[in-house]
Design a protein around this motif. Structure first.
Motif, PDB file in Angstrom:
ATOM      1  N   ILE A  86      10.025  58.171 -40.576  1.00 25.96           N
ATOM      2  CA  ILE A  86       9.119  58.805 -41.527  1.00 25.96           C
ATOM      3  C   ILE A  86       7.820  59.200 -40.829  1.00 25.96           C
ATOM      4  CG2 ILE A  86       8.175  56.564 -42.251  1.00 25.96           C
ATOM      5  CD1 ILE A  86       8.570  59.597 -44.586  1.00 25.96           C
ATOM      6  N   THR A  87       7.328  60.367 -41.192  1.00 26.15           N
ATOM      7  CA  THR A  87       5.979  60.787 -40.824  1.00 26.15           C
ATOM      8  C   THR A  87       5.412  61.503 -42.031  1.00 26.15           C
ATOM      9  OG1 THR A  87       4.629  61.933 -39.162  1.00 26.15           O
ATOM     10  CG2 THR A  87       6.683  63.014 -39.813  1.00 26.15           C
ATOM     11  N   GLY A  88       4.107  61.498 -42.172  1.00 30.08           N
ATOM     12  CA  GLY A  88       3.562  62.201 -43.330  1.00 30.08           C
ATOM     13  C   GLY A  88       2.068  62.063 -43.465  1.00 30.08           C
ATOM     14  N   HIS A  89       1.547  62.903 -44.330  1.00 30.09           N
ATOM     15  CA  HIS A  89       0.108  62.958 -44.597  1.00 30.09           C
ATOM     16  C   HIS A  89      -0.346  61.746 -45.407  1.00 30.09           C
ATOM     17  CE1 HIS A  89       0.218  66.982 -43.080  1.00 30.09           C
ATOM     18  NE2 HIS A  89       0.867  67.481 -44.119  1.00 30.09           N
ATOM     19  N   ARG A  90      -1.490  61.226 -45.019  1.00 32.29           N
ATOM     20  CA  ARG A  90      -2.127  60.140 -45.761  1.00 32.29           C
ATOM     21  C   ARG A  90      -3.183  60.750 -46.684  1.00 32.29           C
ATOM     22  NH1 ARG A  90      -4.563  56.751 -41.233  1.00 32.29           N
ATOM     23  NH2 ARG A  90      -5.234  55.436 -42.938  1.00 32.29           N
ATOM     24  N   VAL A 112       6.771  64.189 -44.687  1.00 32.67           N
ATOM     25  CA  VAL A 112       5.980  64.543 -45.862  1.00 32.67           C
ATOM     26  C   VAL A 112       4.857  65.427 -45.320  1.00 32.67           C
ATOM     27  CG1 VAL A 112       4.593  63.687 -47.783  1.00 32.67           C
ATOM     28  CG2 VAL A 112       6.625  62.416 -47.024  1.00 32.67           C
ATOM     29  N   TRP A 113       5.145  66.723 -45.336  1.00 32.29           N
ATOM     30  CA  TRP A 113       4.340  67.680 -44.579  1.00 32.29           C
ATOM     31  C   TRP A 113       4.143  68.963 -45.370  1.00 32.29           C
ATOM     32  CZ3 TRP A 113       6.645  71.324 -40.493  1.00 32.29           C
ATOM     33  CH2 TRP A 113       5.633  71.959 -39.764  1.00 32.29           C
ATOM     34  N   ASP A 114       2.901  69.441 -45.388  1.00 30.86           N
ATOM     35  CA  ASP A 114       2.575  70.672 -46.101  1.00 30.86           C
ATOM     36  C   ASP A 114       2.852  71.926 -45.270  1.00 30.86           C
ATOM     37  OD1 ASP A 114       0.497  70.581 -44.253  1.00 30.86           O
ATOM     38  OD2 ASP A 114      -1.094  70.408 -45.762  1.00 30.86           O
ATOM     39  N   GLY A 115       3.338  71.771 -44.042  1.00 31.43           N
ATOM     40  CA  GLY A 115       3.675  72.908 -43.195  1.00 31.43           C
ATOM     41  C   GLY A 115       2.524  73.449 -42.379  1.00 31.43           C
ATOM     42  N   ARG A 174      11.738  69.271 -30.690  1.00 31.64           N
ATOM     43  CA  ARG A 174      11.948  69.450 -29.245  1.00 31.64           C
ATOM     44  C   ARG A 174      13.046  68.535 -28.726  1.00 31.64           C
ATOM     45  NH1 ARG A 174       6.440  69.515 -28.848  1.00 31.64           N
ATOM     46  NH2 ARG A 174       6.289  67.460 -27.914  1.00 31.64           N
ATOM     47  N   PHE A 175      13.172  67.347 -29.306  1.00 33.98           N
ATOM     48  CA  PHE A 175      14.145  66.376 -28.829  1.00 33.98           C
ATOM     49  C   PHE A 175      15.417  66.341 -29.674  1.00 33.98           C
ATOM     50  CE2 PHE A 175      10.417  65.229 -26.529  1.00 33.98           C
ATOM     51  CZ  PHE A 175      10.915  64.887 -25.283  1.00 33.98           C
ATOM     52  N   GLY A 176      15.593  67.337 -30.523  1.00 34.00           N
ATOM     53  CA  GLY A 176      16.846  67.484 -31.255  1.00 34.00           C
ATOM     54  C   GLY A 176      17.060  66.520 -32.404  1.00 34.00           C
ATOM     55  N   VAL A 177      15.992  65.916 -32.891  1.00 34.12           N
ATOM     56  CA  VAL A 177      16.109  65.024 -34.049  1.00 34.12           C
ATOM     57  C   VAL A 177      15.922  65.875 -35.301  1.00 34.12           C
ATOM     58  CG1 VAL A 177      15.119  63.041 -35.264  1.00 34.12           C
ATOM     59  CG2 VAL A 177      15.266  63.030 -32.757  1.00 34.12           C
ATOM     60  N   PRO A 178      16.939  65.923 -36.166  1.00 33.48           N
ATOM     61  CA  PRO A 178      16.823  66.743 -37.378  1.00 33.48           C
ATOM     62  C   PRO A 178      15.653  66.285 -38.256  1.00 33.48           C
ATOM     63  CG  PRO A 178      19.076  65.961 -37.081  1.00 33.48           C
ATOM     64  CD  PRO A 178      18.226  65.242 -36.071  1.00 33.48           C
ATOM     65  N   VAL A 179      14.942  67.257 -38.797  1.00 33.38           N
ATOM     66  CA  VAL A 179      13.777  66.989 -39.636  1.00 33.38           C
ATOM     67  C   VAL A 179      14.037  67.518 -41.041  1.00 33.38           C
ATOM     68  CG1 VAL A 179      11.316  67.465 -39.986  1.00 33.38           C
ATOM     69  CG2 VAL A 179      12.208  67.166 -37.654  1.00 33.38           C
ATOM     70  N   GLN A 180      13.791  66.676 -42.020  1.00 34.80           N
ATOM     71  CA  GLN A 180      13.861  67.086 -43.421  1.00 34.80           C
ATOM     72  C   GLN A 180      12.445  67.037 -43.983  1.00 34.80           C
ATOM     73  OE1 GLN A 180      16.397  64.646 -45.905  1.00 34.80           O
ATOM     74  NE2 GLN A 180      15.860  65.770 -47.755  1.00 34.80           N
ATOM     75  N   VAL A 181      11.901  68.198 -44.325  1.00 34.97           N
ATOM     76  CA  VAL A 181      10.550  68.265 -44.864  1.00 34.97           C
ATOM     77  C   VAL A 181      10.588  67.985 -46.362  1.00 34.97           C
ATOM     78  CG1 VAL A 181       8.539  69.752 -45.248  1.00 34.97           C
ATOM     79  CG2 VAL A 181       9.797  69.878 -43.079  1.00 34.97           C
ATOM     80  N   ARG A 221       6.557  71.121 -54.521  1.00 36.01           N
ATOM     81  CA  ARG A 221       6.327  72.556 -54.734  1.00 36.01           C
ATOM     82  C   ARG A 221       4.937  72.776 -55.336  1.00 36.01           C
ATOM     83  NH1 ARG A 221      10.469  76.081 -54.620  1.00 36.01           N
ATOM     84  NH2 ARG A 221      11.950  74.414 -55.027  1.00 36.01           N
ATOM     85  N   GLY A 222       4.147  73.623 -54.690  1.00 31.30           N
ATOM     86  CA  GLY A 222       2.824  73.974 -55.201  1.00 31.30           C
ATOM     87  C   GLY A 222       1.714  73.003 -54.867  1.00 31.30           C
ATOM     88  N   ALA A 223       2.032  71.886 -54.206  1.00 33.20           N
ATOM     89  CA  ALA A 223       1.008  70.873 -53.895  1.00 33.20           C
ATOM     90  C   ALA A 223       0.151  71.344 -52.703  1.00 33.20           C
ATOM     91  CB  ALA A 223       1.661  69.550 -53.566  1.00 33.20           C
ATOM     92  N   THR A 224      -1.112  70.955 -52.724  1.00 30.82           N
ATOM     93  CA  THR A 224      -2.017  71.236 -51.594  1.00 30.82           C
ATOM     94  C   THR A 224      -2.805  69.983 -51.273  1.00 30.82           C
ATOM     95  OG1 THR A 224      -3.751  72.038 -53.088  1.00 30.82           O
ATOM     96  CG2 THR A 224      -2.265  73.705 -52.164  1.00 30.82           C
ATOM     97  N   ARG A 225      -3.229  69.917 -50.021  1.00 27.80           N
ATOM     98  CA  ARG A 225      -4.071  68.779 -49.604  1.00 27.80           C
ATOM     99  C   ARG A 225      -5.519  69.183 -49.677  1.00 27.80           C
ATOM    100  NH1 ARG A 225      -3.336  66.071 -44.254  1.00 27.80           N
ATOM    101  NH2 ARG A 225      -3.057  68.116 -43.382  1.00 27.80           N
TER     102      ARG A 225
END
Length: 157
Positions: free
Chosen positions: A5-9, A121-124, A142-149, A153-157
């Motif tokens: 997991i990675t994502g915005h705090r 958990v990424w806004d792009g 880069r290292f071939g690990v599949p990412v699921q974003v 919908r419509g959220a902003t930070r």
């Protein structure tokens, strides 16, 4: 299946609710007996994901970016962090002391290396600092690990 997991705090309560639902949905098809979540267990998506994995009966592996990492997290998160760390079946460390951007990226690199798939958990948008979510996504790709974003919908930070 090892899922990282990675994502915005610092997300709002409304976005938190939506992200928690997205995390549950992303894990729904996983066999709990085969599920291992890999997380740095920071406040926000890291901890929400770890909690969801454990609720489903999966295993948790924690990645600690630096010896001083916990001290850099909000004090209100310390009890959750401590509880999740105690429940981790394995703990991986970078060996770094100072909890800075370089340590956070090093921790994320370990996390990606341990993962078969990465939830983001990424806004792009670009990272706000080195080692941010966008950097972790780019590293995984880069290292071939599949990412699921996962982003409401419509959220902003």
């Amino acid at each position: 299946m090892r899922i990282g997991i990675t994502g915005h705090r610092g997300l709002t309560a409304d976005i938190e609710h939506q992200v928690r639902q997205l995390l549950e949905e992303a894990l729904r098809a996983e066999d709990p007996a085969e599920l291992t979540g890999v997380s740095c267990i920071a406040d926000g998506p890291d901890a929400w994901f770890a909690e969801a994995v454990l609720r489903r009966g999966g295993r948790l592996e924690a990645v600690i970016p630096a010896d001083e990492y916990r001290d850099g997290l909000p004090e209100w998160h310390h009890p959750t962090y401590d509880q999740l760390l105690r429940r981790a079946s394995e703990v991986h460390r970078t060996g770094m002391v100072e909890s800075d951007e370089a340590a956070h990226m090093a921790g994320s690199e370990i996390l990606v290396g341990l993962s078969d798939r990465l939830l983001a958990v990424w806004d792009g948008l670009p990272a706000r600092g080195y080692g941010g979510t966008a950097d972790v996504v780019a590293y995984a790709e880069r290292f071939g690990v599949p990412v699921q974003v996962l982003w409401p919908r419509g959220a902003t930070r």
